[in-house]
Design a protein around this motif. Structure first.
Motif, PDB file in Angstrom:
ATOM      1  N   PHE A  89       0.832  -1.207   0.000  1.00 26.94           N
ATOM      2  CA  PHE A  89       0.000   0.000   0.000  1.00 26.94           C
ATOM      3  C   PHE A  89       0.867   1.258   0.000  1.00 26.94           C
ATOM      4  O   PHE A  89       0.595   2.196  -0.752  1.00 26.94           O
ATOM      5  CB  PHE A  89      -0.953   0.009   1.205  1.00 26.94           C
ATOM      6  N   ALA A 112      -6.584   7.671  -1.994  1.00 28.95           N
ATOM      7  CA  ALA A 112      -7.113   6.447  -1.385  1.00 28.95           C
ATOM      8  C   ALA A 112      -8.247   5.872  -2.230  1.00 28.95           C
ATOM      9  O   ALA A 112      -8.296   4.658  -2.466  1.00 28.95           O
ATOM     10  CB  ALA A 112      -7.583   6.732   0.036  1.00 28.95           C
ATOM     11  N   VAL A 117      -9.147   2.025  -1.758  1.00 25.45           N
ATOM     12  CA  VAL A 117      -9.166   1.885  -0.314  1.00 25.45           C
ATOM     13  C   VAL A 117      -9.587   3.229   0.281  1.00 25.45           C
ATOM     14  O   VAL A 117      -8.823   3.908   0.958  1.00 25.45           O
ATOM     15  CB  VAL A 117      -7.775   1.471   0.231  1.00 25.45           C
ATOM     16  N   SER A 119     -11.200   4.244   2.705  1.00 25.62           N
ATOM     17  CA  SER A 119     -11.096   4.471   4.150  1.00 25.62           C
ATOM     18  C   SER A 119      -9.657   4.717   4.602  1.00 25.62           C
ATOM     19  O   SER A 119      -9.409   5.061   5.751  1.00 25.62           O
ATOM     20  CB  SER A 119     -11.648   3.272   4.910  1.00 25.62           C
ATOM     21  N   ALA A 120      -8.683   4.599   3.708  1.00 29.54           N
ATOM     22  CA  ALA A 120      -7.274   4.722   4.093  1.00 29.54           C
ATOM     23  C   ALA A 120      -6.804   6.159   4.230  1.00 29.54           C
ATOM     24  O   ALA A 120      -5.695   6.387   4.684  1.00 29.54           O
ATOM     25  CB  ALA A 120      -6.391   3.996   3.075  1.00 29.54           C
TER      26      ALA A 120
END
Length: 121
Positions: A89, A112, A117, A119-120
């Motif tokens: 990531f 993100a 992703v 929520s990252a």
């Protein structure tokens, strides 16, 4: 210590310190490319790197030259070999950051979401 910094400490082959308008920077390389650049006193700055101090290392010298040009306003892009170390990531985020054109902006949320992703951020 972060995963990336710990990995760099294990694989660094040379390091040097350079002066910049924002303070002293530490540059570290591996056999594959530039792996770290830190400002003194920044979070995750490594205490020590076991690699030799080599201001004459060709990659570190070229990196220092390009950084001086950047700080002087004469450069907007860099073309030194990089060795992006970290989790999958982290490497994906760094690749996304490298794709941002000079003068453009984005947000962590947009990156993100682009990486799937959301929520990252």
């Amino acid at each position: 210590m972060t995963y990336a910094t710990d990995s760099i400490l294990r694989s660094a082959t040379a390091q040097c310190r350079i002066a910049s308008p924002l303070g002293t920077m530490l540059l570290a390389r591996t056999k594959h490319g530039l792996a770290g650049a830190w400002f003194e006193r920044q979070k995750h700055h490594p205490e020590t790197i076991g690699a030799p101090e080599r201001a004459d290392d060709p990659l570190l010298a070229e990196t220092a030259s390009q950084l001086r040009e950047y700080f002087a306003g004469a450069r907007t892009t860099f073309d030194v070999a990089l060795d992006l170390q970290g989790t999958d990531f982290q490497r994906a985020v760094w690749s996304a950051l490298l794709a941002i054109a000079p003068g453009r902006t984005t947000t962590y949320g947009e990156i993100a979401r682009d990486l799937g992703v959301a929520s990252a951020s």
